[in-house]
Motif scaffolding. Structure first.
Motif, PDB file in Angstrom:
ATOM      1  N   VAL A 438       5.892   9.748   7.545  1.00 38.06           N
ATOM      2  CA  VAL A 438       6.658   8.547   8.046  1.00 38.06           C
ATOM      3  C   VAL A 438       6.452   7.981   6.374  1.00 38.06           C
ATOM      4  O   VAL A 438       8.376   6.761   6.894  1.00 38.06           O
ATOM      5  N   LEU A 439       5.952   7.607   6.189  1.00 33.97           N
ATOM      6  CA  LEU A 439       6.172   7.136   4.749  1.00 33.97           C
ATOM      7  C   LEU A 439       7.801   7.340   3.522  1.00 33.97           C
ATOM      8  O   LEU A 439       8.215   6.185   3.358  1.00 33.97           O
ATOM      9  N   GLU A 440       7.916   8.805   3.770  1.00 30.40           N
ATOM     10  CA  GLU A 440       9.095   9.541   3.144  1.00 30.40           C
ATOM     11  C   GLU A 440      10.054   8.253   4.138  1.00 30.40           C
ATOM     12  O   GLU A 440      11.201   8.308   3.572  1.00 30.40           O
ATOM     13  N   ALA A 441       9.906   8.788   5.650  1.00 24.13           N
ATOM     14  CA  ALA A 441      11.115   8.876   6.573  1.00 24.13           C
ATOM     15  C   ALA A 441      11.680   6.866   6.115  1.00 24.13           C
ATOM     16  O   ALA A 441      12.502   6.804   6.397  1.00 24.13           O
ATOM     17  N   LEU A 442      11.002   5.958   5.550  1.00 23.89           N
ATOM     18  CA  LEU A 442      10.921   4.289   6.212  1.00 23.89           C
ATOM     19  C   LEU A 442      11.713   4.993   4.402  1.00 23.89           C
ATOM     20  O   LEU A 442      11.848   3.511   3.696  1.00 23.89           O
ATOM     21  N   GLY A 443      12.173   5.444   3.318  1.00 21.37           N
ATOM     22  CA  GLY A 443      12.513   5.704   1.679  1.00 21.37           C
ATOM     23  C   GLY A 443      11.098   5.561   1.396  1.00 21.37           C
ATOM     24  O   GLY A 443      11.600   4.568  -0.060  1.00 21.37           O
ATOM     25  N   GLN A 444       9.947   5.326   1.370  1.00 20.01           N
ATOM     26  CA  GLN A 444       8.576   4.911   0.120  1.00 20.01           C
ATOM     27  C   GLN A 444       8.850   6.219  -0.693  1.00 20.01           C
ATOM     28  O   GLN A 444       8.530   7.059   0.261  1.00 20.01           O
ATOM     29  N   GLU A 445       8.196   6.225  -1.654  1.00 19.24           N
ATOM     30  CA  GLU A 445       7.794   6.782  -2.428  1.00 19.24           C
ATOM     31  C   GLU A 445       5.986   7.436  -2.170  1.00 19.24           C
ATOM     32  O   GLU A 445       5.267   6.242  -1.778  1.00 19.24           O
ATOM     33  N   ALA A 446       6.317   8.619  -1.443  1.00 19.44           N
ATOM     34  CA  ALA A 446       4.679   9.103  -0.723  1.00 19.44           C
ATOM     35  C   ALA A 446       3.135   9.130  -1.866  1.00 19.44           C
ATOM     36  O   ALA A 446       3.751  10.803  -2.440  1.00 19.44           O
ATOM     37  N   PRO A 447       2.263   9.186  -2.120  1.00 15.36           N
ATOM     38  CA  PRO A 447       1.613   9.019  -3.188  1.00 15.36           C
ATOM     39  C   PRO A 447       0.924  10.777  -2.180  1.00 15.36           C
ATOM     40  O   PRO A 447       1.310  11.654  -1.682  1.00 15.36           O
ATOM     41  N   GLU A 448      -0.056  11.777  -3.812  1.00 15.34           N
ATOM     42  CA  GLU A 448      -0.299  12.910  -3.925  1.00 15.34           C
ATOM     43  C   GLU A 448      -0.959  13.199  -2.335  1.00 15.34           C
ATOM     44  O   GLU A 448      -0.837  13.923  -1.491  1.00 15.34           O
ATOM     45  N   SER A 449      -1.980  11.956  -2.336  1.00 18.83           N
ATOM     46  CA  SER A 449      -2.770  11.641  -1.204  1.00 18.83           C
ATOM     47  C   SER A 449      -2.367  11.552   0.115  1.00 18.83           C
ATOM     48  O   SER A 449      -2.190  10.806   0.335  1.00 18.83           O
ATOM     49  N   ASP A 450      -2.885  12.521   1.143  1.00 15.67           N
ATOM     50  CA  ASP A 450      -2.294  11.382   2.622  1.00 15.67           C
ATOM     51  C   ASP A 450      -3.447  10.341   2.157  1.00 15.67           C
ATOM     52  O   ASP A 450      -2.648   9.462   3.913  1.00 15.67           O
ATOM     53  N   PHE A 451      -4.567   9.938   1.850  1.00 15.75           N
ATOM     54  CA  PHE A 451      -4.985   8.744   1.759  1.00 15.75           C
ATOM     55  C   PHE A 451      -4.560   7.358   1.249  1.00 15.75           C
ATOM     56  O   PHE A 451      -4.841   6.532   2.302  1.00 15.75           O
ATOM     57  N   ALA A 452      -3.910   7.541  -0.057  1.00 17.41           N
ATOM     58  CA  ALA A 452      -3.092   7.087  -0.724  1.00 17.41           C
ATOM     59  C   ALA A 452      -1.955   6.483   0.046  1.00 17.41           C
ATOM     60  O   ALA A 452      -1.543   5.837   0.448  1.00 17.41           O
ATOM     61  N   CYS A 453      -1.701   7.539   1.451  1.00 16.39           N
ATOM     62  CA  CYS A 453      -0.713   6.916   1.711  1.00 16.39           C
ATOM     63  C   CYS A 453      -0.503   6.489   3.118  1.00 16.39           C
ATOM     64  O   CYS A 453       0.208   5.535   3.217  1.00 16.39           O
ATOM     65  N   MET A 454      -1.470   6.627   3.153  1.00 16.78           N
ATOM     66  CA  MET A 454      -1.900   5.671   4.774  1.00 16.78           C
ATOM     67  C   MET A 454      -2.168   4.499   3.675  1.00 16.78           C
ATOM     68  O   MET A 454      -1.423   3.523   4.658  1.00 16.78           O
ATOM     69  N   ASP A 455      -2.934   3.777   3.202  1.00 17.29           N
ATOM     70  CA  ASP A 455      -2.433   2.685   1.839  1.00 17.29           C
ATOM     71  C   ASP A 455      -1.104   1.777   2.046  1.00 17.29           C
ATOM     72  O   ASP A 455      -1.473   1.159   1.766  1.00 17.29           O
ATOM     73  N   ALA A 456      -0.339   3.261   1.136  1.00 24.28           N
ATOM     74  CA  ALA A 456       0.975   2.636   1.360  1.00 24.28           C
ATOM     75  C   ALA A 456       1.455   1.917   1.890  1.00 24.28           C
ATOM     76  O   ALA A 456       2.915   1.360   2.244  1.00 24.28           O
ATOM     77  N   LEU A 457       0.854   2.778   3.680  1.00 20.71           N
ATOM     78  CA  LEU A 457       1.754   2.629   4.595  1.00 20.71           C
ATOM     79  C   LEU A 457       1.350   1.448   4.997  1.00 20.71           C
ATOM     80  O   LEU A 457       1.808   0.500   5.835  1.00 20.71           O
ATOM     81  N   GLN A 458       0.320   1.506   4.894  1.00 21.65           N
ATOM     82  CA  GLN A 458      -0.480  -0.234   5.771  1.00 21.65           C
ATOM     83  C   GLN A 458       0.262  -1.804   4.808  1.00 21.65           C
ATOM     84  O   GLN A 458       0.736  -2.385   5.615  1.00 21.65           O
ATOM     85  N   GLN A 459      -0.016  -0.807   3.203  1.00 20.88           N
ATOM     86  CA  GLN A 459       0.768  -2.270   2.726  1.00 20.88           C
ATOM     87  C   GLN A 459       2.545  -2.129   2.738  1.00 20.88           C
ATOM     88  O   GLN A 459       3.003  -4.124   2.709  1.00 20.88           O
TER      89      GLN A 459
END
Length: 501
Positions: A438-459
């Motif tokens: 989802v994060l990548e589809a939104l054009g955002q950089e995806a961190p290495e960890s899926d949990f960091a991706c969650m945090d980034a998506l929430q932000q």
């Protein structure tokens, strides 16, 4: 009493409770009820009713040998504070269309709606009087193949249920990391989880073969007093709770005066095993004014090809996609749909399913396909289109969807639906189950960890992370087994013996 029988034969008739306990018919067919649609729901009375009240009406029509008291007990236990929204399946406006959020349960996927109540149904079934060695059982072992979401939802529902064990098989490397962690960290003394080297269809076919293995059934009965059953949507007790949320969606549209009584509504359903959309057809048979039911597929578009050509052919390349729960080439519940549209022609269904088993394909007569197409429409999205749909939905509505829901969202722009009918997309999972995609589809950089991706998506989105998903980061896996498909029957015997100790 209205009885159930196999899609492939009417020789053996069973009650709803027996059908739920057994899971799949002895001949490998799925349980159906010829009385479907003889009882209809009073739709005008639904606006303003709670989800639980609507569930009682719908389930009373579908499970005739359950008493109202039994159903009320099941409903009260299944739909309470384990869901994060009081509406259970809230309907949200999305531009001119709507999204039905089915992910507010304990595992953040639509499977919770059925799998929170199935164990409670099962508790109201009893073992039949033994007529053979195979029937001498006092416990049930649930076997489930999962393409991602069913596994965790079934584990959550059946964990520590008395006289019941559950084993979940998932395709190794073909579910999201969050889905995998949800399963392998599951608590409970009666649960087992194992990765299978192969895809979902391999695992599902093996489970069906295990159900049909009479020698194994007798061995399990005599050695561990255990009978097998299913938590997949091949079990009618898994299928019918899903009918409720179609009525709940319609009731919400009536309550907010978005529609008038009798207006048709189209439903767009991300589909793999065909259970979720088949529930919409059951709702239509019960009197819901359903316009079109649109099958939204991903790159594994076997259902799209079937609905456009009349030929079901699983002899094709299997794709692992960012919508893993839909990565399926054998859609089991299609068998039930074919039964009803062929007017109960069990001989034809037996022939078609035999063709599928022996050649991997079958062709449905043109007159039956014409009737099917009058109800079902279809679309599919490739990987780029799924990503584009996620971005478009955010840009146009400020709303985040997961890759499966994105297949449905894509269909809004590629199909016409019923003229003037509102269109409801069923949203099958929280986007936080697939945060990287989802994060990548939104054009955002995806961190290495899926949990960091969650945090980034929430932000990025401001959408709150479900605690049941975020807390997985600190949990240790309990299950690490990985086996070949050929080893699944032996694994079942081992787990049955372990649960019986």
């Amino acid at each position: 009493m209205e009885l159930f029988h196999s899609t492939r034969s009417t020789a053996i008739q069973v009650t709803a409770k027996q059908a739920i306990r057994q899971g799949i018919a002895d001949d490998g067919g799925l349980f159906v009820n010829d009385a479907l649609g003889q009882t209809t729901i009073d739709i005008e009375s639904l606006p303003g009713k709670s989800y639980q009240e609507i569930a009682l009406e719908v389930l009373s029509a579908l499970l005739p040998d359950f008493t109202s008291e039994e159903l009320q007990e099941c409903i009260d236990g299944a739909y309470g504070d384990n869901f994060t929204d009081d509406a259970i399946t809230p309907l949200k406006a999305m531009g001119m269309n709507y999204v039905l959020e089915l992910f507010h349960g304990p595992t953040s996927a639509f499977k919770d709606v059925a799998l929170q109540i199935l164990p409670r149904f099962m508790a109201h079934t009893t073992a039949p009087e033994p007529t053979s060695q195979e029937d001498i059982t006092d416990r049930v072992l649930i076997l489930t193949a999962t393409s991602g979401d069913t596994g965790k939802a079934a584990l959550e529902g059946f964990a520590d249920v008395n006289s019941t064990g559950i084993v979940v098989f998932y395709p190794a490397g073909q579910v999201s990391e969050v889905q995998r962690l949800q399963m392998v960290t599951q608590k409970g003394s009666n649960v087992g989880v194992v990765a299978v080297r192969g895809n979902f269809d391999d695992a599902q076919s093996a489970v069906k073969n295990i159900f049909g293995d009479h020698t194994l059934a007798v061995q399990l009965a005599t050695e561990s007093a255990t009978r097998l059953s299913s938590a997949n949507s091949i079990n009618v007790g898994r299928l019918v709770p899903q009918v409720v949320y179609y009525f709940a969606a319609y009731a919400q549209l009536l309550f907010t005066q978005e529609i008038n009584f009798g207006d048709e509504v189209d439903f767009i359903v991300p589909t793999g095993n065909f259970g979720d959309i088949l529930a919409g057809y059951y709702a239509k048979r019960l009197g819901l004014p359903v316009g079109k039911l649109e099958v939204a597929s991903d790159k594994n578009n076997v259902l799209y090809d079937f609905l456009t050509t009349g030929v079901y052919d699983r002899n094709r390349e299997f794709f692992t996609t960012i919508s893993p729960s839909m990565d399926i080439l054998i859609s089991s519940n299609l068998e039930r749909m074919l039964y009803y549209f062929s007017d109960g022609n069990t001989a034809l269904i037996s022939q078609l399913m035999n063709d599928l088993a022996t050649t991997g394909r079958y062709e449905v007569p043109a007159e039956i396909m014409e009737k099917i197409r009058s109800v079902f429409d279809c679309s599919w999205a490739d990987e780029d289109q799924v990503r584009e749909a996620i971005a478009e939905c955010w840009n146009e509505n400020g709303y985040v969807i997961d890759p499966h829901t994105a297949c449905g969202y894509h269909a809004l722009s590629t199909t016409e639906g019923t003229p003037t009918a509102p269109r409801v997309v069923l949203s099958t999972a929280s986007p936080y189950k697939f945060p990287r995609a989802v994060l990548e589809a939104l054009g955002q950089e995806a961190p290495e960890s899926d949990f960091a991706c969650m945090d980034a998506l929430q932000q990025f989105s401001g959408m709150k992370i479900p605690e049941n998903l975020r807390s997985l980061e600190n949990q240790s896996p309990r299950f690490t087994d990985e086996i070949d498909v050929a080893d699944m029957p032996e694994y079942v015997k081992t787990m049955a013996a372990r649960f019986a100790e």
